[in-house]
Write an enzyme that holds these catalytic residues in place. Structure first.
Site, short mmCIF file in Angstrom:
data_model
loop_
_atom_site.label_atom_id
_atom_site.label_comp_id
_atom_site.label_asym_id
_atom_site.label_seq_id
_atom_site.Cartn_x
_atom_site.Cartn_y
_atom_site.Cartn_z
N ARG A 51 0.85 -1.19 0.00
CA ARG A 51 0.00 0.00 0.00
C ARG A 51 0.89 1.24 0.00
O ARG A 51 2.10 1.13 0.14
CB ARG A 51 -1.00 -0.01 1.18
CG ARG A 51 -0.49 -0.63 2.42
CD ARG A 51 -0.12 0.25 3.61
NE ARG A 51 -0.21 1.66 3.49
CZ ARG A 51 0.82 2.48 3.58
NH1 ARG A 51 2.06 2.02 3.76
NH2 ARG A 51 0.66 3.78 3.50
N GLY A 52 0.23 2.40 -0.15
CA GLY A 52 0.99 3.64 -0.33
C GLY A 52 1.10 3.86 -1.84
O GLY A 52 1.49 2.94 -2.57
N ALA A 53 0.75 5.06 -2.28
CA ALA A 53 0.58 5.31 -3.72
C ALA A 53 1.79 4.87 -4.57
O ALA A 53 1.62 4.10 -5.52
CB ALA A 53 0.24 6.78 -3.94
N ARG A 94 -7.54 -0.80 -6.96
CA ARG A 94 -7.87 0.31 -6.05
C ARG A 94 -8.13 1.56 -6.90
O ARG A 94 -7.45 1.77 -7.90
CB ARG A 94 -6.73 0.60 -5.05
CG ARG A 94 -6.55 -0.53 -4.02
CD ARG A 94 -5.65 -0.12 -2.88
NE ARG A 94 -6.32 0.75 -1.92
CZ ARG A 94 -5.70 1.34 -0.90
NH1 ARG A 94 -4.38 1.17 -0.74
NH2 ARG A 94 -6.36 2.10 -0.04
N GLN A 199 -2.36 2.57 9.81
CA GLN A 199 -1.05 2.67 9.15
C GLN A 199 -0.08 3.50 9.99
O GLN A 199 1.12 3.27 9.97
CB GLN A 199 -1.19 3.31 7.76
CG GLN A 199 -1.87 2.44 6.72
CD GLN A 199 -3.36 2.70 6.65
OE1 GLN A 199 -3.98 3.12 7.63
NE2 GLN A 199 -3.96 2.45 5.51
N ASP A 240 -2.42 10.72 -2.40
CA ASP A 240 -2.78 9.65 -3.34
C ASP A 240 -3.13 10.20 -4.71
O ASP A 240 -2.97 9.52 -5.72
CB ASP A 240 -3.94 8.84 -2.77
CG ASP A 240 -3.43 7.97 -1.64
OD1 ASP A 240 -3.36 8.47 -0.51
OD2 ASP A 240 -3.02 6.82 -1.90
N ASN A 250 -5.86 12.20 0.23
CA ASN A 250 -4.92 11.41 1.04
C ASN A 250 -5.74 10.67 2.07
O ASN A 250 -6.97 10.79 2.14
CB ASN A 250 -3.86 12.33 1.68
CG ASN A 250 -2.74 11.54 2.32
OD1 ASN A 250 -2.18 10.63 1.69
ND2 ASN A 250 -2.41 11.81 3.56
N LYS A 251 -5.06 9.89 2.88
CA LYS A 251 -5.72 9.03 3.87
C LYS A 251 -6.77 9.77 4.68
O LYS A 251 -6.58 10.93 5.06
CB LYS A 251 -4.63 8.45 4.78
CG LYS A 251 -5.11 7.51 5.86
CD LYS A 251 -5.98 6.39 5.35
CE LYS A 251 -5.37 5.59 4.23
NZ LYS A 251 -6.34 4.68 3.55
O1 MRU Z 1 -4.72 3.12 1.99
P1 MRU Z 1 -3.24 3.38 1.91
O2 MRU Z 1 -2.50 2.87 3.10
O3 MRU Z 1 -2.65 2.91 0.60
O4 MRU Z 1 -3.12 4.97 1.93
C1 MRU Z 1 -1.85 5.55 1.85
C2 MRU Z 1 -1.84 7.02 1.95
O5 MRU Z 1 -2.85 7.67 2.10
C3 MRU Z 1 -0.49 7.69 1.79
O6 MRU Z 1 -0.44 8.88 2.51
C4 MRU Z 1 -0.23 8.00 0.30
O7 MRU Z 1 -0.49 6.88 -0.50
C5 MRU Z 1 1.16 8.45 0.07
S1 MRU Z 1 2.37 7.16 0.31
C6 MRU Z 1 3.89 7.86 -0.01
#
Ligand code: MRU
Length: 354
Positions: A51-53, A94, A199, A240, A250-251
């Site tokens: 996970r994470g963009a 996703r 996270q 994201d 973002n999250k």
């Molecule tokens: O649902 P996730 O854990 O994939 O969400 C991640 C985030 O919101 C991060 O802040 C974003 O992807 C940037 S990661 C460098």
């Protein structure tokens, strides 16, 4: 000299499979998984094992390259058709992080002028590896720019995990903390736990502690009190998807932190690579927000904490309006203010120019 921080890599290409660090199980179990086909890759992304963009983009790129190796056809057109179908399949894992589509489309474009199926297969692997290698460099540059905004002794709040394991290395929002550590600058990170998937609690604390970076965990509802009582000097988050006007997905919880930052008069920074900027998405209204399984909210660690049958709303992301964002920090420098004109200008800017 030993590396000051040896954080495990989240994704690795191994020719016959992709190895990922299972982020679902951290920090209690450090487990590596082998993804052997495209379905494994889809599932790993959809269930947040990776996970994470940027890490999602890297993994999907490897997934597309891996799947392509198995096509026996001699016809380049048939091969490209398979790749396009696989691209669409992986793109359905996703919806919000644009890096997923960016990386997949970059791979598809890379074989546009291939001469043979064999050449195209090799090109896909090389392009995916290039994306990962570039991302490490990009994250370091983001870290350098972001660090220029902080001073020794600053106390900075973040949410989710925009760290090393969410990227090729260093992270985006967490990159300045690694670089500060390298340079002997002391920054104290406050990590918001990030309900419902945690996270912040599970991943950000885990990776920063391994690097010897000072980090304090808070629950999400402690943010206002923490900003006040601990004199938080700034908030920094990842992204994201950044729309053409600067609105940033973002999250979930990020928007609330931006409002708090405004109320307390402290800067709110977004750190992200250009691959997260989506000029084709005009405003935040156009960003698809993923809604995830209600069980993420009704259960913690597999234990039910809410009545059976309760209504649940579980958006995984929110959109922070551009006017709440003090600056967007990218590998090509820091922009503030008129994002509508500054974001497109970034793409035209030379690599090393601030
Ligand atoms: O649902 P996730 O854990 O994939 O969400 C991640 C985030 O919101 C991060 O802040 C974003 O992807 C940037 S990661 C460098």
């Amino acid at each position: 000299m030993a590396e000051p921080f040896a954080i495990p890599r989240s994704v690795e290409w191994n020719d016959t499979h992709i190895t990922i660090l299972n982020q679902q199980k951290l920090p209690l179990v450090t487990e590596y998984l082998q993804l052997k086909d495209i379905k494994d890759v889809w599932e790993a992304i959809a269930t947040l094992k990776v996970r994470g963009a940027p890490a999602i983009g890297i993994t999907a790129a490897y997934g597309l390259a891996l799947a392509a190796q198995r096509y026996e056809t001699e016809s380049l057109e048939t091969f490209k058709e398979h790749v396009r179908k696989d691209r669409d399949y992986l793109a359905s894992s996703r919806p919000t992080a644009v890096n997923l589509f960016w990386a997949l489309d970059r791979l598809v474009s890379s074989i546009a002028h291939a001469f043979s199926v064999n050449e195209a297969k090799t090109t896909l692997i090389h392009e995916a590896i290039r994306i990962q290698i570039e991302d490490e460099d990009i994250c370091r540059r983001i870290g350098e720019h972001a660090l220029s905004l902080f001073q020794n002794g600053d106390r900075i709040l973040t949410i989710c995990n925009a760290g090393s394991i969410a990227t090729a290395r260093y992270g985006t929002a967490l990159a300045p903390f690694y670089l500060a550590k390298e340079k002997g600058i002391h920054l104290h990170v406050y990590a918001s736990e990030t309900r419902p998937v945690l996270q912040g609690a599970r991943l950000t604390t885990w990776e920063l502690m391994q690097a010897g970076i000072d980090v304090t965990l808070i629950t999400d509802n402690m943010a206002a009190q923490t900003i006040k009582a601990k004199n938080i000097t700034a908030v920094i988050v990842g992204a994201d998807r950044i729309a053409a006007n600067g609105d940033t997905a973002n999250k979930i919880g990020t928007f609330g932190l931006a409002l708090l930052a405004k109320a307390f008069g402290i800067p709110f920074y977004v750190a992200a690579p250009l691959s997260t900027i989506d000029l084709a998405t005009k405003t935040g209204e156009d960003i698809p927000i993923e809604e995830r399984n209600p069980e993420e909210v009704t259960h913690i660690g597999g234990t039910r904490i809410a009545p059976e049958g309760v209504n649940v709303y579980n958006p995984a992301f929110d959109v922070t309006p551009h006017h709440l964002i003090t600056a967007i920090i990218t590998e090509k420098g820091i922009i503030r203010g008129n994002y509508e004109t500054e974001l497109p200008a970034l793409f035209a800017k030379g690599e090393h120019h601030e």
